[in-house]
Write a protein that holds these residues in place. Structure first.
Motif, PDB file in Angstrom:
ATOM      1  N   LEU A  44       0.674  -1.473   0.038  1.00 36.98           N
ATOM      2  CA  LEU A  44      -0.191  -0.152  -0.024  1.00 36.98           C
ATOM      3  C   LEU A  44       0.651   0.982  -0.033  1.00 36.98           C
ATOM      4  N   LYS A  45       2.204   0.784   0.993  1.00 39.67           N
ATOM      5  CA  LYS A  45       2.717   2.829   1.256  1.00 39.67           C
ATOM      6  C   LYS A  45       4.015   2.676  -0.350  1.00 39.67           C
ATOM      7  N   SER A  46       3.798   1.947  -0.745  1.00 43.70           N
ATOM      8  CA  SER A  46       4.760   1.947  -2.059  1.00 43.70           C
ATOM      9  C   SER A  46       3.638   2.199  -4.118  1.00 43.70           C
ATOM     10  N   LEU A  47       2.550   2.892  -3.085  1.00 47.40           N
ATOM     11  CA  LEU A  47       1.451   3.010  -4.133  1.00 47.40           C
ATOM     12  C   LEU A  47       1.423   4.711  -4.129  1.00 47.40           C
ATOM     13  N   THR A  48       1.863   5.107  -3.619  1.00 47.81           N
ATOM     14  CA  THR A  48       2.087   6.781  -2.691  1.00 47.81           C
ATOM     15  C   THR A  48       2.507   7.785  -4.367  1.00 47.81           C
ATOM     16  N   GLY A  49       2.110   8.000  -4.686  1.00 46.57           N
ATOM     17  CA  GLY A  49       2.268   9.155  -6.037  1.00 46.57           C
ATOM     18  C   GLY A  49       2.328   8.899  -7.109  1.00 46.57           C
ATOM     19  N   ARG A  50       1.726   7.695  -7.174  1.00 49.83           N
ATOM     20  CA  ARG A  50       1.772   6.155  -9.000  1.00 49.83           C
ATOM     21  C   ARG A  50       0.659   7.479  -9.115  1.00 49.83           C
ATOM     22  N   VAL A  51       1.346   7.056 -11.452  1.00 49.06           N
ATOM     23  CA  VAL A  51       0.149   7.549 -12.161  1.00 49.06           C
ATOM     24  C   VAL A  51      -1.080   6.598 -11.818  1.00 49.06           C
ATOM     25  N   SER A  52      -2.377   8.432 -11.153  1.00 45.60           N
ATOM     26  CA  SER A  52      -3.611   8.019 -10.908  1.00 45.60           C
ATOM     27  C   SER A  52      -4.657   6.821 -12.072  1.00 45.60           C
ATOM     28  N   SER A  53      -4.667   6.083 -12.433  1.00 44.45           N
ATOM     29  CA  SER A  53      -5.473   5.178 -13.394  1.00 44.45           C
ATOM     30  C   SER A  53      -4.841   3.333 -12.618  1.00 44.45           C
ATOM     31  N   GLU A  72      -8.180   5.384 -17.432  1.00 41.56           N
ATOM     32  CA  GLU A  72      -9.461   4.641 -16.884  1.00 41.56           C
ATOM     33  C   GLU A  72      -8.668   3.726 -15.900  1.00 41.56           C
ATOM     34  N   GLY A  73      -9.289   3.909 -15.078  1.00 40.12           N
ATOM     35  CA  GLY A  73      -9.575   2.809 -13.181  1.00 40.12           C
ATOM     36  C   GLY A  73      -9.531   4.699 -12.777  1.00 40.12           C
ATOM     37  N   ARG A  74      -9.092   4.212 -11.555  1.00 41.45           N
ATOM     38  CA  ARG A  74      -9.349   5.156  -9.870  1.00 41.45           C
ATOM     39  C   ARG A  74     -10.951   5.573  -9.406  1.00 41.45           C
ATOM     40  N   TRP A 209      -9.820  -2.256  -2.404  1.00 42.80           N
ATOM     41  CA  TRP A 209      -7.993  -2.293  -1.920  1.00 42.80           C
ATOM     42  C   TRP A 209      -6.913  -1.325  -1.034  1.00 42.80           C
ATOM     43  N   GLU A 210      -6.890  -0.123  -2.055  1.00 38.73           N
ATOM     44  CA  GLU A 210      -6.094   1.174  -2.114  1.00 38.73           C
ATOM     45  C   GLU A 210      -7.512   2.096  -1.413  1.00 38.73           C
ATOM     46  N   ASP A 211      -8.092   1.906  -1.824  1.00 36.46           N
ATOM     47  CA  ASP A 211      -9.443   2.935  -1.012  1.00 36.46           C
ATOM     48  C   ASP A 211      -9.289   2.833   0.337  1.00 36.46           C
ATOM     49  N   LEU A 212      -9.717   1.499   0.745  1.00 37.63           N
ATOM     50  CA  LEU A 212     -10.921   1.207   2.266  1.00 37.63           C
ATOM     51  C   LEU A 212      -9.087   0.687   2.895  1.00 37.63           C
ATOM     52  N   GLY A 213      -8.359   1.727   2.391  1.00 39.62           N
ATOM     53  CA  GLY A 213      -6.828   1.574   3.317  1.00 39.62           C
ATOM     54  C   GLY A 213      -6.085  -0.035   3.528  1.00 39.62           C
ATOM     55  N   GLY A 214      -5.745  -0.632   2.784  1.00 38.25           N
ATOM     56  CA  GLY A 214      -5.594  -2.032   2.740  1.00 38.25           C
ATOM     57  C   GLY A 214      -6.323  -2.940   3.321  1.00 38.25           C
TER      58      GLY A 214
END
Length: 375
Positions: A44-53, A72-74, A209-214
């Motif tokens: 989860l932590k490593s996803l911070t700052g990645r492209v918003s798709s 697409e996505g997000r 999973w990401e949006d619900l905090g893992g």
């Protein structure tokens, strides 16, 4: 470029199809293919700052982000009740969740360099494939059954795809596409047979999973016709669980329209595959009206192994659920409200769900079909 692609294989007889092949099905049994691919998701932590798709989940995708992406996505998650939320997958570039898989098919086709791309659809998948082929500069033909929503036909044509309207039902359109798919140089962008589509739709669950905090909800409620969203969800759940990123797997609850419910009938019979013949019938949920889903065995197994179940909804329940969502500010096409129809008070899933947390997908925008009205 194809050297880094994983091979495909038949889940029924194990026949392998090498990476880079334009074969669209098992050469032995003509069934759909799976991908020999077992990725490990990022933390989860490593996803911070990645492209918003959806391409932020690069470790779990069999292809790198393509030039044909439309962002697409997000899609957002909003509450409907105290324990049930909705993921707004109609807020996609072509206004349906099918973009998740279609971008994968267009990216794969770009790598393989076919003479032309074909697809078959009752509307949304064809629209998505047409849009991403347009973005990628690939010639595209979409086979649709007569009676397809005029708005969906308009959208497919607007993207420059050739439309082939096939007399008959959804299966007739699929058969016409499969015949064309056997011609040399053709890439069959099948959202049913091509496993890359499933590896696109699985990002629905990675986002949750990401949006619900893992974590994931206790139940995932999913519409099922050909089962591409449910099977994608099952892939993502397995990936997250195997990596130790979730400690329990949510139950997968599948929803079909009562008018065309072959999988629900097989479930009630305790069968591992379809039982008997299911006639085609008119339903507001046209997008999931599939009498003989090619991945029936896989769908039934995924639901059973998750501890979930199958549920059906009537035409009145679909109509009232669409109106209810519209009154909440969410205008969703009639197929896309099936899961809310099953989950809301009075639906077949509501009593067994109780206070458990659940998420339903709102899969397509209402502008595609208009309001369901009494026939």
């Amino acid at each position: 470029m194809t050297a880094l692609l994983p091979d495909c294989y038949c889940p029924l007889d194990g026949t392998r199809v090498p990476a880079g092949s334009l074969d669209w099905c098992c050469p032995v049994c003509r069934g759909p293919l799976d991908l020999d691919y077992s990725p490990t998701p990022a933390s989860l932590k490593s996803l911070t700052g990645r492209v918003s798709s959806l391409w932020r989940y690069a470790e779990c995708l069999p292809l790198p982000a393509p030039d044909c992406t439309l962002g697409e996505g997000r899609t957002p998650v909003v509450p409907l009740t105290g324990n049930v939320s909705a993921k707004l997958d109609f807020l996609m570039p072509t206004l349906s969740f099918k973009d998740r898989g279609a971008v994968m098919l267009a990216a794969l086709a770009t790598r393989l360099g076919p003479a032309r791309v074909i697809a078959d659809s009752s509307g949304n998948a064809g629209t998505a494939v047409a849009a991403y082929c347009a973005r990628a500069g690939l010639p595209c033909t979409v086979y649709v059954p007569e009676g397809t929503s005029p708005k969906k036909l308009e959208q497919i044509g607007a993207h420059g795809a050739r439309l082939d309207v096939v007399p008959g039902d959804r299966e007739a359109a699929a058969q016409a596409a499969r015949t064309a798919a056997d011609e040399p140089g053709v890439f069959y962008a099948s959202h049913v047979h091509n496993p890359y589509f499933l590896h696109g739709t699985k990002t629905y669950v990675h986002e949750l999973w990401e949006d619900l905090g893992g974590r994931l909800p206790e139940a995932l409620v999913l519409p099922v016709g050909n089962g591409t969203l449910l099977l994608g969800a099952a892939l993502a759940v397995a990936e997250l669980h195997t990596a130790g990123l979730i400690d329990r797997r949510p139950a997968l609850h599948a929803v079909q329209a009562e008018a065309v419910a072959p999988l629900a009938a097989a479930w009630r019979a305790g069968a591992d595959d379809l039982v008997g013949e299911t006639p085609m019938a008119r339903t507001f949920a046209e997008g999931i009206a599939i009498p003989r889903p090619a991945r029936a065995r896989q769908i039934l197994r995924a639901v059973r192994e998750s501890g979930g179940a199958f549920h059906t909804v009537t035409e009145d329940q679909i109509r009232h659920a669409q109106q209810d969502l519209a009154s909440r500010g969410l205008y969703v096409e009639s197929t896309g409200v099936a899961c809310w129809a099953a989950t809301r008070e009075g639906g077949s899933l509501s009593p067994s769900l109780g206070n458990r947390t659940a998420v339903v997908p709102l899969c397509g925008a209402g502008i595609k079909t208009g309001l369901a009205t009494t026939r």
